[in-house]
Design a protein around this motif. Sequence first.
Motif, PDB file in Angstrom:
ATOM      1  N   VAL A 269       0.896  -1.094  -0.001  1.00 24.28           N
ATOM      2  CA  VAL A 269      -0.113   0.071  -0.136  1.00 24.28           C
ATOM      3  C   VAL A 269       0.956   1.222   0.053  1.00 24.28           C
ATOM      4  O   VAL A 269       1.682   1.417   0.925  1.00 24.28           O
ATOM      5  N   PRO A 270       0.693   2.178  -0.971  1.00 26.99           N
ATOM      6  CA  PRO A 270       1.564   3.307  -0.928  1.00 26.99           C
ATOM      7  C   PRO A 270       1.246   4.276   0.280  1.00 26.99           C
ATOM      8  O   PRO A 270       0.274   4.111   0.870  1.00 26.99           O
ATOM      9  N   ALA A 271       2.078   4.902   0.618  1.00 25.23           N
ATOM     10  CA  ALA A 271       1.915   6.065   1.458  1.00 25.23           C
ATOM     11  C   ALA A 271       0.875   6.844   1.433  1.00 25.23           C
ATOM     12  O   ALA A 271       0.046   7.377   2.224  1.00 25.23           O
ATOM     13  N   SER A 272       0.615   7.253   0.116  1.00 23.75           N
ATOM     14  CA  SER A 272      -0.651   8.230  -0.065  1.00 23.75           C
ATOM     15  C   SER A 272      -1.943   7.561   0.161  1.00 23.75           C
ATOM     16  O   SER A 272      -2.932   8.496   0.194  1.00 23.75           O
ATOM     17  N   ALA A 273      -1.894   6.242   0.057  1.00 24.68           N
ATOM     18  CA  ALA A 273      -3.523   5.760   0.383  1.00 24.68           C
ATOM     19  C   ALA A 273      -3.778   5.535   1.747  1.00 24.68           C
ATOM     20  O   ALA A 273      -4.878   5.000   1.942  1.00 24.68           O
ATOM     21  N   TRP A 274      -2.949   5.906   2.848  1.00 25.90           N
ATOM     22  CA  TRP A 274      -3.144   5.646   4.040  1.00 25.90           C
ATOM     23  C   TRP A 274      -3.919   7.003   4.646  1.00 25.90           C
ATOM     24  O   TRP A 274      -3.495   8.168   4.304  1.00 25.90           O
ATOM     25  N   THR A 275      -5.313   6.667   5.413  1.00 25.22           N
ATOM     26  CA  THR A 275      -6.018   7.793   5.878  1.00 25.22           C
ATOM     27  C   THR A 275      -5.927   7.948   7.286  1.00 25.22           C
ATOM     28  O   THR A 275      -5.948   6.781   7.974  1.00 25.22           O
ATOM     29  N   PRO A 276      -5.687   8.979   8.044  1.00 23.38           N
ATOM     30  CA  PRO A 276      -5.587   9.100   9.367  1.00 23.38           C
ATOM     31  C   PRO A 276      -6.882   8.616   9.985  1.00 23.38           C
ATOM     32  O   PRO A 276      -7.960   8.957   9.461  1.00 23.38           O
ATOM     33  N   ALA A 277      -6.738   7.742  11.142  1.00 21.42           N
ATOM     34  CA  ALA A 277      -7.967   7.275  11.811  1.00 21.42           C
ATOM     35  C   ALA A 277      -8.557   8.535  12.691  1.00 21.42           C
ATOM     36  O   ALA A 277      -7.884   9.356  12.789  1.00 21.42           O
ATOM     37  N   VAL A 278      -9.582   8.262  12.915  1.00 19.41           N
ATOM     38  CA  VAL A 278     -10.545   9.447  13.752  1.00 19.41           C
ATOM     39  C   VAL A 278     -10.950   8.859  15.030  1.00 19.41           C
ATOM     40  O   VAL A 278     -11.006   7.637  15.163  1.00 19.41           O
ATOM     41  N   GLU A 279     -11.364   9.817  16.034  1.00 24.81           N
ATOM     42  CA  GLU A 279     -11.935   9.484  17.351  1.00 24.81           C
ATOM     43  C   GLU A 279     -13.476   9.770  17.151  1.00 24.81           C
ATOM     44  O   GLU A 279     -13.733  10.529  16.003  1.00 24.81           O
ATOM     45  N   SER A 280     -14.172   9.506  18.212  1.00 26.55           N
ATOM     46  CA  SER A 280     -15.592   9.567  17.906  1.00 26.55           C
ATOM     47  C   SER A 280     -16.167  11.054  18.046  1.00 26.55           C
ATOM     48  O   SER A 280     -17.153  11.415  17.365  1.00 26.55           O
ATOM     49  N   GLY A 281     -15.116  12.033  18.602  1.00 26.54           N
ATOM     50  CA  GLY A 281     -15.308  13.582  18.346  1.00 26.54           C
ATOM     51  C   GLY A 281     -15.051  14.101  17.064  1.00 26.54           C
ATOM     52  O   GLY A 281     -15.375  15.048  16.833  1.00 26.54           O
ATOM     53  N   GLY A 282     -14.678  13.325  16.002  1.00 29.00           N
ATOM     54  CA  GLY A 282     -13.992  13.527  15.088  1.00 29.00           C
ATOM     55  C   GLY A 282     -12.872  14.079  14.751  1.00 29.00           C
ATOM     56  O   GLY A 282     -12.059  14.497  13.564  1.00 29.00           O
ATOM     57  N   GLU A 283     -11.846  14.150  15.886  1.00 31.44           N
ATOM     58  CA  GLU A 283     -10.700  14.678  15.659  1.00 31.44           C
ATOM     59  C   GLU A 283      -9.793  13.356  15.161  1.00 31.44           C
ATOM     60  O   GLU A 283     -10.028  12.383  15.374  1.00 31.44           O
ATOM     61  N   VAL A 284      -8.323  13.526  14.652  1.00 29.76           N
ATOM     62  CA  VAL A 284      -7.519  12.717  14.350  1.00 29.76           C
ATOM     63  C   VAL A 284      -6.956  11.946  15.354  1.00 29.76           C
ATOM     64  O   VAL A 284      -6.717  12.629  16.476  1.00 29.76           O
ATOM     65  N   ARG A 285      -6.971  10.687  15.270  1.00 35.35           N
ATOM     66  CA  ARG A 285      -6.282   9.694  16.208  1.00 35.35           C
ATOM     67  C   ARG A 285      -4.811   9.696  16.320  1.00 35.35           C
ATOM     68  O   ARG A 285      -4.501   9.395  15.049  1.00 35.35           O
ATOM     69  N   ASP A 286      -3.968   9.990  17.031  1.00 35.24           N
ATOM     70  CA  ASP A 286      -2.813  10.118  16.669  1.00 35.24           C
ATOM     71  C   ASP A 286      -1.897   8.739  16.478  1.00 35.24           C
ATOM     72  O   ASP A 286      -2.248   7.963  17.384  1.00 35.24           O
ATOM     73  N   GLY A 287      -1.308   8.753  15.614  1.00 37.74           N
ATOM     74  CA  GLY A 287      -0.522   7.416  15.623  1.00 37.74           C
ATOM     75  C   GLY A 287      -1.229   6.537  14.639  1.00 37.74           C
ATOM     76  O   GLY A 287      -0.672   5.334  14.958  1.00 37.74           O
ATOM     77  N   ALA A 288      -2.413   6.565  14.106  1.00 34.12           N
ATOM     78  CA  ALA A 288      -3.027   5.672  13.555  1.00 34.12           C
ATOM     79  C   ALA A 288      -3.733   5.901  12.168  1.00 34.12           C
ATOM     80  O   ALA A 288      -3.998   7.013  11.918  1.00 34.12           O
ATOM     81  N   TRP A 289      -3.554   5.012  11.007  1.00 35.04           N
ATOM     82  CA  TRP A 289      -4.023   5.162   9.831  1.00 35.04           C
ATOM     83  C   TRP A 289      -4.684   4.050   9.270  1.00 35.04           C
ATOM     84  O   TRP A 289      -4.660   3.019   9.842  1.00 35.04           O
ATOM     85  N   THR A 290      -5.583   4.115   8.341  1.00 38.25           N
ATOM     86  CA  THR A 290      -6.423   3.214   7.808  1.00 38.25           C
ATOM     87  C   THR A 290      -5.936   3.065   6.060  1.00 38.25           C
ATOM     88  O   THR A 290      -6.001   4.282   5.670  1.00 38.25           O
TER      89      THR A 290
END
Length: 458
Positions: A269-290
């Motif tokens: 999977v190329p680096a550009s295909a990874w999307t940052p994971a999010v928390e329930s409030g909509g903020e970005v989850r630190d250190g996690a990608w999907t």
Amino acid sequence: MRKRSASYPRVRIESGGHGVVSQAGGVLLVETARKSGLDTAISAALVPWRRPRAVHDPGKVLLDVALAVALGGDCLADVSMLRAEPAVFGLVASDPTVSRLVDKLAAAGPKALDAIRTARADAREYVWKLARNEAPDRDGHVIVDLDGVLVLAHSEKQDAAATWKKTYGHHPLMGFVDHGRGGTGEPVAALLRPGNAGSNTAADHITATRLALAQLPQRHRRGRSTLIRTDSAGGTHEFVAWLARRGRWLSYSVGMTITEQIHQAVLKVPASAWTPAVESGGEVRDGAWTAELDGDVLKGWPQGMRLIVRKERAHPGAQLRFIDADGMRLTAFATNTADRKIADLELRHRQRARAEDRVRAARATGLRNLPLHDTAQNQIWLEIVQLALDLLAWLPMLALTGKPRLWEPRRLRLRLFSAAAQLVTTARRRHLRFGCRWPWNDVITNAVQRLAALPNPG
């Protein structure tokens, strides 16, 4: 010299007091059973097991045991604490009568289980109508979480065996309806299995799902409005194919084991295909990608399945596995939801962790051990545990607001059910007067008023 005072006041202990009711807060559960129609439904369902001219109604006996379990009991004999307070709990059967009823229902097998489950399903549908905006299907969707539970046994009980954790006991498969962030959850399936039952046995997951669907209102027993959510134990070809079968059309979100094929696909999977994971409030989850995988990894799976993988920095102290890559912990799940972003789908699947809270509540409500010997008897006990958990879920849904809406069984018992009260009879009516110094007195009285304002069933 200064006179020392004791840390605690000294009191004299005497017996023979009158007019005081212990566990008076249990009246909340009694009113919940009455307003939900569970008392009349279970009594009607168990009519075939009532002997002519019998003093005790089998439905009332079974519900009394469930009330005792909801109040903290863990065996049939704990119904005695209800028997001590007839002003709140009415006429309660003796221990031998309770034991004989459980034996009789166990001997009846599936017929008795179906009767109890049908009564619970009817009451559940009525409660969800009463709850309206607080019901778990308020947005038109229902989420059912399946999870296995290890129940230890310390004696030779039927079907007890060594478990995969090298303990000894049983391995029930449970199902819970998720109430979301604003609530708790309620049980809809409990399949009793031997301790050596496999975690990823597709036939057991199918059976548990059938039990869970039968507990839901008719409109949620098929179709995309119902989501079945499991960990990687449910990620088998047979179970996923059953969920997606034509005419059933259920939504699913099941964990997947990271195989070598999936691992190699993740590395490509190329680096550009990874999307940052999010928390329930909509903020970005630190250190996690999907990211979403396609291609050969989907061969052999039902059409429309999406395979989503998440990589996350390992938490401090976590041990990486061979299947992890570049210092990142890898997890994957499959879903057939097509109209949502992968970050939202990953968050929805991660919220399956709330099922662990439901398991913890079940362990604290009669599932710490199976008190009976035969498997058929313990299956009846599982139905009693589910009745208790239903009441503990319906009470907050119907009568509690704010933070008390999220209280788990242990906190409900400590703060609400254990409250004592004075029994006063005035104008041929009985009143319970709770102590004005009890910190949660207003929570109890407000809940009673909300329950009283609900219409009576039928």
